[in-house]
Design an enzyme around this catalytic site. Structure first.
Site, short mmCIF file in Angstrom:
data_model
loop_
_atom_site.label_atom_id
_atom_site.label_comp_id
_atom_site.label_asym_id
_atom_site.label_seq_id
_atom_site.Cartn_x
_atom_site.Cartn_y
_atom_site.Cartn_z
N LEU A 133 -77.46 2.47 -32.75
CA LEU A 133 -76.87 2.31 -34.07
C LEU A 133 -77.55 1.16 -34.82
O LEU A 133 -78.05 1.35 -35.93
CB LEU A 133 -75.37 2.05 -33.95
N ALA A 138 -80.03 -3.94 -40.03
CA ALA A 138 -78.69 -3.35 -40.13
C ALA A 138 -77.95 -3.59 -38.83
O ALA A 138 -78.01 -2.78 -37.90
CB ALA A 138 -78.77 -1.85 -40.43
N GLY A 139 -77.29 -4.74 -38.78
CA GLY A 139 -76.51 -5.07 -37.60
C GLY A 139 -75.03 -4.88 -37.88
O GLY A 139 -74.49 -3.79 -37.73
N SER A 140 -74.37 -5.93 -38.35
CA SER A 140 -72.96 -5.81 -38.72
C SER A 140 -72.75 -4.80 -39.84
O SER A 140 -71.74 -4.10 -39.90
CB SER A 140 -72.41 -7.18 -39.13
N TRP A 164 -81.81 -4.00 -30.61
CA TRP A 164 -80.76 -4.51 -29.71
C TRP A 164 -80.15 -3.38 -28.89
O TRP A 164 -78.94 -3.31 -28.70
CB TRP A 164 -79.67 -5.24 -30.50
N THR A 166 -79.26 -1.72 -25.63
CA THR A 166 -79.06 -1.87 -24.18
C THR A 166 -79.57 -0.62 -23.49
O THR A 166 -79.28 0.50 -23.91
CB THR A 166 -77.57 -2.07 -23.87
N ARG A 275 -63.92 -28.65 -2.11
CA ARG A 275 -64.56 -29.93 -2.42
C ARG A 275 -63.54 -31.06 -2.36
O ARG A 275 -62.46 -30.97 -2.95
CB ARG A 275 -65.17 -29.86 -3.81
N GLY A 347 -71.74 -31.40 -11.67
CA GLY A 347 -73.19 -31.22 -11.65
C GLY A 347 -73.61 -29.92 -11.00
O GLY A 347 -74.58 -29.27 -11.42
N GLU A 370 -71.06 -5.15 -29.91
CA GLU A 370 -69.99 -4.23 -30.35
C GLU A 370 -69.23 -4.79 -31.55
O GLU A 370 -68.01 -4.63 -31.68
CB GLU A 370 -69.00 -3.92 -29.22
#
Length: 391
Positions: A133, A138-140, A164, A166, A275, A347, A370
């Site tokens: 998509l 054109a992301g959001s 982007w 996946t 610990r 640490g 998403e």
């Protein structure tokens, strides 16, 4: 008094089959996924064999009909499976969520012939999917996409670049949203594109701060031709198909976020139990106990929120607002919980010898994918107050 270590999550599952399914998932995650997670994330290894194993176990198509090779499970159950997978390794949990998203168009909007032809391999693990998509510009604002599909003599030719993605470069099929008509959301159509189509190539994967085992890449379409039989839904219906998939996908991200947070809490609790400082276990110090209590509360609240939204979905009721709320709350909670887990380990939490630093790096992306969490707030506000006034 003796201290208790991390306990299994108290699940509320609707059937004995669902309980067995989750037990199978937990066993598979502990035996096959978790032992390899740190090393493979460090080297950027994509665990394709794990997805094949998940498919063989019947976990890759859980929310889809059994007649097409799915699990026939309610979303309430599927999401809890996702949570377990993500707690072991987000690359796997998020990968299953993305694959489920990629199957959505055919499963819900495909013809009977399309479902019969494609879903068995998609849901049974023979094929792995990706969802196309977003684009470089054109992301959001997904409705402004520029990838174009042109119909000629019964075939569609697709040109453009998706970003982007996946599973970009390792997927077997891509669910692609492309512009087939006028500008705006009504000019977009959905297509099912095989990965071996001539003209389809993937760029080098992005170099990311987390989820290094999950390839995220641009996917280029240079004159890619698909027959009209691979158009999913009607012409111009693509944007509504995408939005319906994203509501469900947001619940997947929420479940993954809770899984990552749960994994971080389990590590932090185990560490503070073992610990000792000043002759006492760390967990005996009130300030640290309160941190653990807050972490556990955020996780439990997030889980309740995504499950409530899932039950609305399973009942056939509108769940868009609740999906946005679940995605927003669960991913923000995961970011806070994983950050606190690093702090509790001191640490050691900042070293790669313990997994909490990886959980923290991975949690960040869940606030972005998403739909960013800023977009989720816009969605929620629109449900509450209606659309924004236009000048």
């Amino acid at each position: 008094m003796p201290h208790n270590g991390p306990q299994p999550v108290d699940r509320h599952l609707p059937t004995e089959e669902a309980r067995d399914l989750l037990a199978l998932t937990r066993e598979l995650a502990q035996r096959e996924i978790l032992p390899r997670a740190a090393e493979e994330e460090d080297t950027g290894h994509f665990p394709r064999d794990t997805f094949a194993l998940i498919g063989e176990a019947g976990l890759l198509g859980l929310p889809y009909p059994e007649e097409y090779g799915g699990g026939g499970q309610p979303y309430e159950v599927y999401l809890q499976v996702l949570e377990e997978l993500a707690a072991a390794r987000l690359t796997v949990g998020l990968g299953v969520s993305v694959h489920t998203l990629a199957c959505h168009a055919v499963a819900h909007f495909g013809t009977k012939e399309q479902r019969a032809e494609h879903l068995p391999a998609m849901l049974g693990g023979a094929l792995l999917g990706a969802y196309c998509l977003s684009e470089p510009a054109a992301g959001s604002d997904a409705a402004s996409l520029n990838t174009r599909a042109v119909l000629k003599d019964g075939d569609w030719t697709i040109d453009g670049t998706k970003a982007w993605i996946t599973h970009g470069g390792v997927a077997d099929f891509y669910t692609v949203l492309a512009r087939s008509g006028a500008e705006g959301p009504r000019g977009i159509t959905a297509f099912l594109v095989p990965a071996d189509s001539p003209g389809l190539t993937a760029a080098q994967p992005e170099r990311k701060m987390g989820m290094k085992g999950s390839p995220t890449a641009q996917v280029h379409f240079d004159g890619v031709t698909v027959p009209d039989s691979r158009r999913v839904g009607e012409e111009g219906q693509g944007f509504s198909i995408a939005l319906s998939a994203l509501d469900s996908g947001r619940l997947g991200i929420a479940a993954c976020a809770v899984g990552v947070a749960q994994g971080a809490l389990d590590e932090a609790l185990a560490y503070t139990l073992a610990r000792k400082q000043f002759g006492r276990p760390l967990v005996d110090f009130q300030g640290l106990r309160f941190m653990l209590a807050d972490m556990a509360t955020k996780i439990e609240a997030g889980r309740a929120l995504y499950l409530a939204a899932a039950r609305l979905r399973d009942a056939g009721r509108d769940f868009s607002r609740q999906a946005a709320m679940a995605k927003l709350f669960c991913t923000d909670a995961a970011m806070q919980v994983t950050t606190d887990a690093v702090q509790l380990l001191g640490g050691y939490g900042y070293t790669v010898d313990f997994p909490v630093e990886r959980y923290m790096r991975e949690a960040k992306v869940l606030q972005i994918v998403e739909g960013t969490n800023q977009i989720q707030r816009m969605v929620i506000a629109r449900h509450l107050a209606g659309p924004e006034s236009k000048p």
